[in-house]
Design an enzyme around this catalytic site. Sequence first.
Site, short mmCIF file in Angstrom:
data_model
loop_
_atom_site.label_atom_id
_atom_site.label_comp_id
_atom_site.label_asym_id
_atom_site.label_seq_id
_atom_site.Cartn_x
_atom_site.Cartn_y
_atom_site.Cartn_z
N HIS A 190 68.99 37.43 46.72
CA HIS A 190 69.79 37.93 47.83
C HIS A 190 71.16 37.27 47.81
CE1 HIS A 190 71.39 37.76 51.97
NE2 HIS A 190 70.85 38.97 52.09
N GLY A 191 71.19 35.97 47.55
CA GLY A 191 72.44 35.26 47.38
C GLY A 191 72.97 34.55 48.61
N ASP A 192 72.46 34.90 49.79
CA ASP A 192 72.86 34.23 51.03
C ASP A 192 71.67 34.28 51.98
OD1 ASP A 192 74.45 32.84 52.82
OD2 ASP A 192 75.56 34.60 53.50
N PHE A 193 70.54 33.78 51.50
CA PHE A 193 69.27 33.97 52.16
C PHE A 193 69.02 32.85 53.17
CE2 PHE A 193 64.63 33.93 52.58
CZ PHE A 193 64.36 35.28 52.70
N ASN A 197 70.59 36.02 58.19
CA ASN A 197 70.65 37.28 57.44
C ASN A 197 69.28 37.94 57.30
OD1 ASN A 197 73.40 37.17 57.06
ND2 ASN A 197 73.26 36.11 55.11
#
Length: 284
Positions: A190-193, A197
């Site tokens: 996801h990269g910004d979990f 979010n």
Amino acid sequence: MWNAVCQQLSEVLHQPFEIVKKSEIPGHDYERRFKISNGTVNYLVKVARVEALERFECEAGNRALLIRDSDFLIADSILIGTTMEFAYHVIEWVTTEPQQDNWFECGILLGKMHSRNEQKMYGLESDNYLHTQIQPNRWHKKWDTFFAEERIGWQLQLLAEQGVEFVEIDAFVETIRAMLPHQVEPSLLHGDFWRGNIGFHESKPVLFKPACYYGDREIDLATSELFGPLPDAFYQGYESIAPLHHGYEQRKALYQLYPILHQANMYAGNYLVQAKNKIYEILK
């Protein structure tokens, strides 16, 4: 601008769309967010200066990637457009309710997404954005090289350009590389979990604001713990599908350095202190 939004929505939906209700949602200083409705269907509209067009296009691409390769509920991008001054991104509206949470299922879905391993390299076909900051994603064959250079080295260079230097960049990049395993299966991240979010719609886990790339699955787990761990049920669900490898607790400090450096670049203040402390912790 709203006339343009309605006109484009009407074209995409193949039927007239007229806004009968519009309300602004508190958000970030880099974009404004609105909920619009024609009385039947709701949409989220993100609005920013026209320079944000590329960022909106990257977000749409990341959403499409998660829709294709995960079982999370992901709001789809409906359209992206511009006027002379503004860029706008119209997205499906998904209602979330805190009391509907199902953290065990959320962990299961992330474990399944991470376990697909269909990509053999680390990175992404194009750069994208973490919030409003460019996130470089050049393809690499080795995970240690990708993370050390494209994540830590990049953030340290951005800080140096602002006159903030905690360490000698090249030497620290080599230190990070030497501390990471060379054999890691690339997983879609996801990269910004983190909790902010994640939501739930009728108990179905929903993800927002993706900053996707292919990397070590432990990145998402480390980020999930950075601003306060998620409920235990999440980690239990994850481990039931994809047990963590030995040494995760040691690597977690390395992986948490990236979002801390990002925050330091974006907001300075106490994040600079956190970044400095984390670097010294790693060096010890």
